[in-house]
Every structure is written in structure tokens, then in C-alpha cells.
Design a protein around this motif. Structure first.
Motif, PDB file in Angstrom:
ATOM      1  N   ASP A  19     -12.648   7.517  -5.864  1.00 48.85           N
ATOM      2  CA  ASP A  19     -12.398   7.889  -7.259  1.00 48.85           C
ATOM      3  C   ASP A  19     -12.733   9.355  -7.564  1.00 48.85           C
ATOM      4  O   ASP A  19     -13.469   9.655  -8.519  1.00 48.85           O
ATOM      5  CB  ASP A  19     -13.233   6.993  -8.195  1.00 48.85           C
ATOM      6  CG  ASP A  19     -13.068   5.514  -7.927  1.00 48.85           C
ATOM      7  OD1 ASP A  19     -11.953   5.095  -7.563  1.00 48.85           O
ATOM      8  OD2 ASP A  19     -14.062   4.766  -8.085  1.00 48.85           O
ATOM      9  N   SER A  34     -17.085   8.290  -7.001  1.00 46.29           N
ATOM     10  CA  SER A  34     -17.939   7.096  -6.928  1.00 46.29           C
ATOM     11  C   SER A  34     -18.606   7.113  -5.559  1.00 46.29           C
ATOM     12  O   SER A  34     -18.068   7.669  -4.600  1.00 46.29           O
ATOM     13  CB  SER A  34     -17.104   5.821  -7.046  1.00 46.29           C
ATOM     14  OG  SER A  34     -16.460   5.756  -8.293  1.00 46.29           O
ATOM     15  N   TYR A  50     -17.271  -3.711  -5.714  1.00 47.24           N
ATOM     16  CA  TYR A  50     -17.563  -2.317  -6.084  1.00 47.24           C
ATOM     17  C   TYR A  50     -18.893  -2.305  -6.849  1.00 47.24           C
ATOM     18  O   TYR A  50     -18.929  -2.307  -8.069  1.00 47.24           O
ATOM     19  CB  TYR A  50     -16.405  -1.734  -6.902  1.00 47.24           C
ATOM     20  CG  TYR A  50     -15.104  -1.809  -6.145  1.00 47.24           C
ATOM     21  CD1 TYR A  50     -14.927  -1.090  -4.965  1.00 47.24           C
ATOM     22  CD2 TYR A  50     -14.066  -2.619  -6.586  1.00 47.24           C
ATOM     23  CE1 TYR A  50     -13.751  -1.177  -4.239  1.00 47.24           C
ATOM     24  CE2 TYR A  50     -12.877  -2.715  -5.859  1.00 47.24           C
ATOM     25  CZ  TYR A  50     -12.734  -1.994  -4.697  1.00 47.24           C
ATOM     26  OH  TYR A  50     -11.563  -2.086  -3.974  1.00 47.24           O
ATOM     27  N   MET A  52     -21.482  -0.203  -6.951  1.00 44.78           N
ATOM     28  CA  MET A  52     -22.146   1.098  -6.826  1.00 44.78           C
ATOM     29  C   MET A  52     -23.330   1.288  -7.779  1.00 44.78           C
ATOM     30  O   MET A  52     -23.300   0.838  -8.918  1.00 44.78           O
ATOM     31  CB  MET A  52     -21.121   2.212  -7.049  1.00 44.78           C
ATOM     32  CG  MET A  52     -19.983   2.177  -6.037  1.00 44.78           C
ATOM     33  SD  MET A  52     -18.680   1.039  -6.523  1.00 44.78           S
ATOM     34  CE  MET A  52     -17.557   2.171  -7.302  1.00 44.78           C
ATOM     35  N   TRP A  87     -18.832   2.821 -11.805  1.00 41.53           N
ATOM     36  CA  TRP A  87     -17.488   3.045 -11.269  1.00 41.53           C
ATOM     37  C   TRP A  87     -17.034   4.479 -11.529  1.00 41.53           C
ATOM     38  O   TRP A  87     -17.841   5.353 -11.798  1.00 41.53           O
ATOM     39  CB  TRP A  87     -16.529   1.987 -11.849  1.00 41.53           C
ATOM     40  CG  TRP A  87     -16.696   0.624 -11.211  1.00 41.53           C
ATOM     41  CD1 TRP A  87     -17.719   0.204 -10.401  1.00 41.53           C
ATOM     42  CD2 TRP A  87     -15.812  -0.499 -11.338  1.00 41.53           C
ATOM     43  NE1 TRP A  87     -17.508  -1.104 -10.017  1.00 41.53           N
ATOM     44  CE2 TRP A  87     -16.354  -1.559 -10.575  1.00 41.53           C
ATOM     45  CE3 TRP A  87     -14.618  -0.719 -12.027  1.00 41.53           C
ATOM     46  CZ2 TRP A  87     -15.730  -2.813 -10.483  1.00 41.53           C
ATOM     47  CZ3 TRP A  87     -13.995  -1.963 -11.940  1.00 41.53           C
ATOM     48  CH2 TRP A  87     -14.540  -2.995 -11.173  1.00 41.53           C
ATOM     49  N   ALA A  88     -15.734   4.687 -11.454  1.00 44.09           N
ATOM     50  CA  ALA A  88     -15.162   6.050 -11.395  1.00 44.09           C
ATOM     51  C   ALA A  88     -15.606   6.965 -12.539  1.00 44.09           C
ATOM     52  O   ALA A  88     -15.326   6.676 -13.700  1.00 44.09           O
ATOM     53  CB  ALA A  88     -13.643   5.926 -11.415  1.00 44.09           C
ATOM     54  N   ILE A 138     -12.881   0.972 -18.279  1.00 43.32           N
ATOM     55  CA  ILE A 138     -13.359   1.810 -17.162  1.00 43.32           C
ATOM     56  C   ILE A 138     -12.565   3.112 -17.035  1.00 43.32           C
ATOM     57  O   ILE A 138     -11.646   3.380 -17.784  1.00 43.32           O
ATOM     58  CB  ILE A 138     -13.237   1.050 -15.830  1.00 43.32           C
ATOM     59  CG1 ILE A 138     -11.766   0.646 -15.579  1.00 43.32           C
ATOM     60  CG2 ILE A 138     -14.143  -0.170 -15.822  1.00 43.32           C
ATOM     61  CD1 ILE A 138     -11.474   0.188 -14.150  1.00 43.32           C
ATOM     62  N   ASP A 139     -12.918   3.881 -16.017  1.00 40.45           N
ATOM     63  CA  ASP A 139     -12.148   5.035 -15.537  1.00 40.45           C
ATOM     64  C   ASP A 139     -11.952   6.129 -16.584  1.00 40.45           C
ATOM     65  O   ASP A 139     -10.813   6.548 -16.872  1.00 40.45           O
ATOM     66  CB  ASP A 139     -10.784   4.575 -14.986  1.00 40.45           C
ATOM     67  CG  ASP A 139     -10.927   3.784 -13.687  1.00 40.45           C
ATOM     68  OD1 ASP A 139     -12.070   3.665 -13.192  1.00 40.45           O
ATOM     69  OD2 ASP A 139      -9.907   3.286 -13.169  1.00 40.45           O
ATOM     70  N   GLU A 226      -4.690   1.432 -13.757  1.00 43.70           N
ATOM     71  CA  GLU A 226      -6.035   2.020 -13.925  1.00 43.70           C
ATOM     72  C   GLU A 226      -5.995   3.485 -13.494  1.00 43.70           C
ATOM     73  O   GLU A 226      -4.968   4.004 -13.071  1.00 43.70           O
ATOM     74  CB  GLU A 226      -7.071   1.262 -13.090  1.00 43.70           C
ATOM     75  CG  GLU A 226      -6.836   1.353 -11.594  1.00 43.70           C
ATOM     76  CD  GLU A 226      -7.788   0.497 -10.765  1.00 43.70           C
ATOM     77  OE1 GLU A 226      -8.611  -0.235 -11.318  1.00 43.70           O
ATOM     78  OE2 GLU A 226      -7.672   0.565  -9.521  1.00 43.70           O
ATOM     79  N   GLY A 227      -7.147   4.164 -13.616  1.00 47.93           N
ATOM     80  CA  GLY A 227      -7.300   5.510 -13.070  1.00 47.93           C
ATOM     81  C   GLY A 227      -6.468   6.586 -13.747  1.00 47.93           C
ATOM     82  O   GLY A 227      -5.752   7.323 -13.070  1.00 47.93           O
ATOM     83  N   THR A 275      -7.156  -0.094  -3.495  1.00 53.93           N
ATOM     84  CA  THR A 275      -7.179   0.836  -4.627  1.00 53.93           C
ATOM     85  C   THR A 275      -6.722   2.224  -4.206  1.00 53.93           C
ATOM     86  O   THR A 275      -6.849   2.624  -3.047  1.00 53.93           O
ATOM     87  CB  THR A 275      -8.593   0.992  -5.222  1.00 53.93           C
ATOM     88  OG1 THR A 275      -9.447   1.563  -4.222  1.00 53.93           O
ATOM     89  CG2 THR A 275      -9.152  -0.319  -5.688  1.00 53.93           C
ATOM     90  N   HIS A 277      -6.933   6.152  -6.373  1.00 51.02           N
ATOM     91  CA  HIS A 277      -7.476   6.750  -7.596  1.00 51.02           C
ATOM     92  C   HIS A 277      -7.556   8.248  -7.325  1.00 51.02           C
ATOM     93  O   HIS A 277      -7.882   8.666  -6.217  1.00 51.02           O
ATOM     94  CB  HIS A 277      -8.870   6.160  -7.860  1.00 51.02           C
ATOM     95  CG  HIS A 277      -9.480   6.571  -9.151  1.00 51.02           C
ATOM     96  ND1 HIS A 277      -9.859   5.659 -10.122  1.00 51.02           N
ATOM     97  CD2 HIS A 277      -9.804   7.791  -9.640  1.00 51.02           C
ATOM     98  CE1 HIS A 277     -10.386   6.306 -11.147  1.00 51.02           C
ATOM     99  NE2 HIS A 277     -10.368   7.613 -10.874  1.00 51.02           N
ATOM    100  N   HIS A 292      -8.291   8.824  -2.680  1.00 47.47           N
ATOM    101  CA  HIS A 292      -9.095   8.151  -1.650  1.00 47.47           C
ATOM    102  C   HIS A 292      -8.253   7.125  -0.911  1.00 47.47           C
ATOM    103  O   HIS A 292      -7.210   6.677  -1.391  1.00 47.47           O
ATOM    104  CB  HIS A 292     -10.362   7.503  -2.248  1.00 47.47           C
ATOM    105  CG  HIS A 292     -10.113   6.292  -3.105  1.00 47.47           C
ATOM    106  ND1 HIS A 292     -10.606   6.148  -4.384  1.00 47.47           N
ATOM    107  CD2 HIS A 292      -9.439   5.128  -2.858  1.00 47.47           C
ATOM    108  CE1 HIS A 292     -10.246   4.983  -4.877  1.00 47.47           C
ATOM    109  NE2 HIS A 292      -9.549   4.346  -3.970  1.00 47.47           N
ATOM    110  N   ARG A 304     -14.692   3.372   0.929  1.00 47.92           N
ATOM    111  CA  ARG A 304     -13.567   4.292   0.815  1.00 47.92           C
ATOM    112  C   ARG A 304     -13.988   5.734   1.129  1.00 47.92           C
ATOM    113  O   ARG A 304     -15.174   6.034   1.256  1.00 47.92           O
ATOM    114  CB  ARG A 304     -12.993   4.180  -0.608  1.00 47.92           C
ATOM    115  CG  ARG A 304     -12.518   2.772  -0.918  1.00 47.92           C
ATOM    116  CD  ARG A 304     -12.229   2.530  -2.384  1.00 47.92           C
ATOM    117  NE  ARG A 304     -13.444   2.463  -3.180  1.00 47.92           N
ATOM    118  CZ  ARG A 304     -13.489   2.229  -4.482  1.00 47.92           C
ATOM    119  NH1 ARG A 304     -12.370   2.021  -5.143  1.00 47.92           N
ATOM    120  NH2 ARG A 304     -14.627   2.196  -5.130  1.00 47.92           N
TER     121      ARG A 304
HETATM  122  O1  FUB Z   1     -14.287   2.317  -7.822  1.00 41.54           O
HETATM  123  C1  FUB Z   1     -14.190   1.151  -8.626  1.00 41.54           C
HETATM  124  C2  FUB Z   1     -12.814   1.040  -9.207  1.00 41.54           C
HETATM  125  O2  FUB Z   1     -11.851   0.968  -8.174  1.00 41.54           O
HETATM  126  C3  FUB Z   1     -12.370   2.218 -10.025  1.00 41.54           C
HETATM  127  O3  FUB Z   1     -12.945   2.282 -11.291  1.00 41.54           O
HETATM  128  C4  FUB Z   1     -10.905   1.990 -10.013  1.00 41.54           C
HETATM  129  O4  FUB Z   1     -10.148   3.058 -10.480  1.00 41.54           O
HETATM  130  C5  FUB Z   1     -10.673   1.669  -8.557  1.00 41.54           C
HETATM  131  O5  FUB Z   1     -10.591   2.836  -7.790  1.00 41.54           O
END
Ligand code: FUB
Length: 328
Positions: A19, A34, A50, A52, A87-88, A138-139, A226-227, A275, A277, A292, A304
């Protein structure tokens, strides 16, 4: 010390990254990714894989210089409102301050968007005690426009919960629209002058086909998943995003940062992994795509690696489609 990065190769290999939001700050390229965790936990459409817990910042003086990992700049434990899943993120500079915008689940399991600040683009970042009031999903991606106004774009389906906010409140059981109904668009809100709150309530961005009709939810080659990322080129706003289930990066253009946007085409064909992004940034006189894939882990979706490649415009302002695995 990491080597100078090569196009279409992992930027760093000592940690898993994803991301990437790239910016030019203080004459250098800063990348806000991320930081993927290596774990054996559950993997599903809800995105539990995910998991993180912190952010690192990467920088490079130019594409011939080694990458610097500035280390951990923000940890989940320091964010009072967040419970899991950093996340991102994205970063922005305004008023002499660097802002890190990031999503995480709150203590009710609902994704929200928070802000942290630093006097340096390399952090460390100090989080605000609460998430941005009225934020969800998100994002986040922030555009500071040439006139000084700032806009935050956000939203992601499935694990990102965007479809659960169709009526302005969180509906845990809500699904996506029917295949022939208009697809859900990302959200945009102007940011307040201090960058810490929405100036106005978020609006849904309309993404239309060249025929002026909204892209349908079942049109998975073109619909928003997304993204989001918005950059400006020759007076046009370019909204680029991931199509999720069809694994592409695509884009649409508008004369207005709030839209509506008209779909134009594909930026990046599918990568290894589920994914994709990205971000798009101008450095000196060239444009670059940061994205990525999962090549560093041999295809493990939650491990990733961030890469970059040059991006080219055609004479008419359209973007040339990029193959992430060019034969050289
Ligand atoms: O990295 C977690 C999620 O995966 C991101 O928020 C999305 O965009 C996808 O890349």
C-alpha cells in the motif's frame, strides 16, 4: 543498508511492505507503506490476514540512491481509539506539519480513519486521541491542491466495510448493490484548515462511463473496489483505484476534485497476489507508479512488497497501461 531500487523489483526486502503512498517532501521521495506482518493466522474475505500493528517510513534521495528505512514511526499501542489492523496510510504536508492519515478498527471493530502529526516527513508521528469524527472505512488518500485546499478520499469494499455505510450509518449485515445497480463510489471530504477534521460531510464520488452512465456494481473490470489515489496533471484530476476482484489498477478523470469522474482505462494489469494498491507521484520531470505485489513471499497474500516503475502519459492525457512483469 538497502540498495538503490530497481524498477519492478522490491523496494526493500528486510520487511514486508504494501500500500505505498509516495510523496516528494523536502526534495526527496518518501514512501508511506503498510508494514505486513508475517503470521499464520486466519485468512479470509474480511481481511483478517492483514493484521498490521505499526508503520515504517522509507525514503530515497533519488532513484540511484539507497533506500533508508526510518524505522517504526507509529505503533498501534500508542493510538487510544484503535484496536487492530493498521491498513493503508497516506501522508500530507501543510502548515509546516506532516500528517499521517491511517485506517484502523476501533474498539467496536469498525474501521475509522485517524491522523498523526510530526514536524518531520520521517516521523515519528504523534496520533490524535480520537479518530476523525464522521470517518469510516479504509484507504485514506489526501490531495493538497494547488489552491491550498485539501481533500481526503477513502473507502474500500468487503473487509474495508464501505458497503455497510450506504445509508450513513453502520449496518453490519449490508451487502453490495445488485449487479445492475450503480457501483458504490469512494468517498471524498474537504479537510479543515488544520487537517484534523472533515470540513464537510463526506460525499460519494460518481464514476461514469464515457456514455455518461454510472458504472454498474457488476462491472468488476471497472467498478471501484478500494485504494483511491488522486493526482493532478495538466489541469485534470486523475482518480485511480483498485478493481479488487479483477486485480487491476484503473483510472478516471475530472475537472473537479469532487467529481464526477469519467472512466478512462487501465494503469496496471494484475500482479502476483490478490490485492494491488498504489500511488502516483512526480519526481523531477518524470512520473512514477508505486504499487505492491506478493513476489517477495512467493505469492502469500499478506506478505507483500512495494515496487515502483515509471508511468507515461500519451499526448491526449491518457495513461499508458503498465505490465508489472516486463520482459527485458
Ligand atoms: O493492506 C490492507 C488492505 O489491503 C488495504 O487497505 C487495501 O487497499 C489492500 O491493499
Amino acid at each position: 543498508m538497502n540498495q538503490a531500487p530497481k524498477p519492478n523489483q522490491p523496494l526493500v526486502t528486510h520487511i514486508f511492505t504494501a500500500d505505498p503512498s509516495a510523496h516528494v517532501f523536502e526534495g526527496k521521495i518518501y514512501v508511506y507503506p503498510s508494514h505486513d506482518l508475517d503470521h499464520d493466522g486466519p485468512s479470509n474475505d474480511n481481511g483478517d490476514q492483514y493484521a498490521m500493528e505499526d508503520y515504517h517510513v522509507l525514503s530515497l534521495d533519488n532513484f540511484e540512491s539507497p533506500i533508508v528505512d526510518h524505522g517504526q514511526v507509529l505503533h498501534l499501542n500508542d493510538i487510544p481509539w484503535a484496536s487492530k489492523q493498521l491498513w493503508a496510510p497516506d501522508a500530507a504536508f501543510k502548515n509546516g506539519t506532516y500528517y499521517l492519515f491511517f485506517p484502523a478498527r476501533d474498539h467496536d471493530g469498525i474501521f475509522r480513519i485517524g491522523v498523526a502529526t510530526s514536524p518531520s516527513p520521517a516521523g515519528p508521528f504523534t496520533p490524535e486521541p480520537n479518530y476523525i469524527e464522521g470517518s469510516f472505512s479504509i484507504d485514506p488518500a489526501v490531495l493538497v491542491d494547488e489552491d491550498g485546499k485539501s481533500y481526503i478520499y477513502f473507502g474500500g469494499l468487503w473487509g474495508g466495510q464501505l458497503e455497510k455505510w450506504q445509508n450513513g450509518v453502520f449496518e453490519p449485515d449490508a451487502g453490495e448493490p445488485a449487479a445492475d445497480a450503480p457501483a458504490l463510489g469512494p468517498r471524498v471530504a474537504p479537510l479543515s484548515e488544520d487537517m484534523l477534521s472533515f470540513q464537510d460531510a463526506p460525499q460519494e464520488i460518481a464514476i461514469l462511463g464515457e456514455d455518461g452512465k454510472p458504472i454498474a456494481a457488476g462491472d468488476e473490470d471497472r467498478r471501484y473496489f478500494e485504494g483511491p489515489w488522486v493526482h493532478k496533471h495538466n489541469g485534470w484530476y486523475y482518480l485511480s483505484y483498485s478493481t479488487g476482484t479483477t486485480h487491476k489498477l484503473v483510472y478516471a478523470v475530472s475537472r473537479n476534485p469532487m467529481g464526477p469522474y469519467t472512466f478512462k482505462g487501465t494503469i496496471l494489469t494484475p500482479v502476483i497476489g490478490w490485492t494491488t494498491h498504489h500511488s502516483i507521484v512526480r519526481f523531477e520531470d518524470k512520473w512514477y507508479l508505486f504499487y505492491h505485489d506478493c513476489s517477495l513471499s512467493g505469492g502469500v497474500n499478506h506478505k507483500r512488497c512495494v515496487k515502483y516503475t515509471e508511468l507515461h502519459y500519451n499526448e491526449d492525457g491518457t495513461i499508458r497501461t503498465i505490465d508489472p512483469y516486463p520482459q527485458t
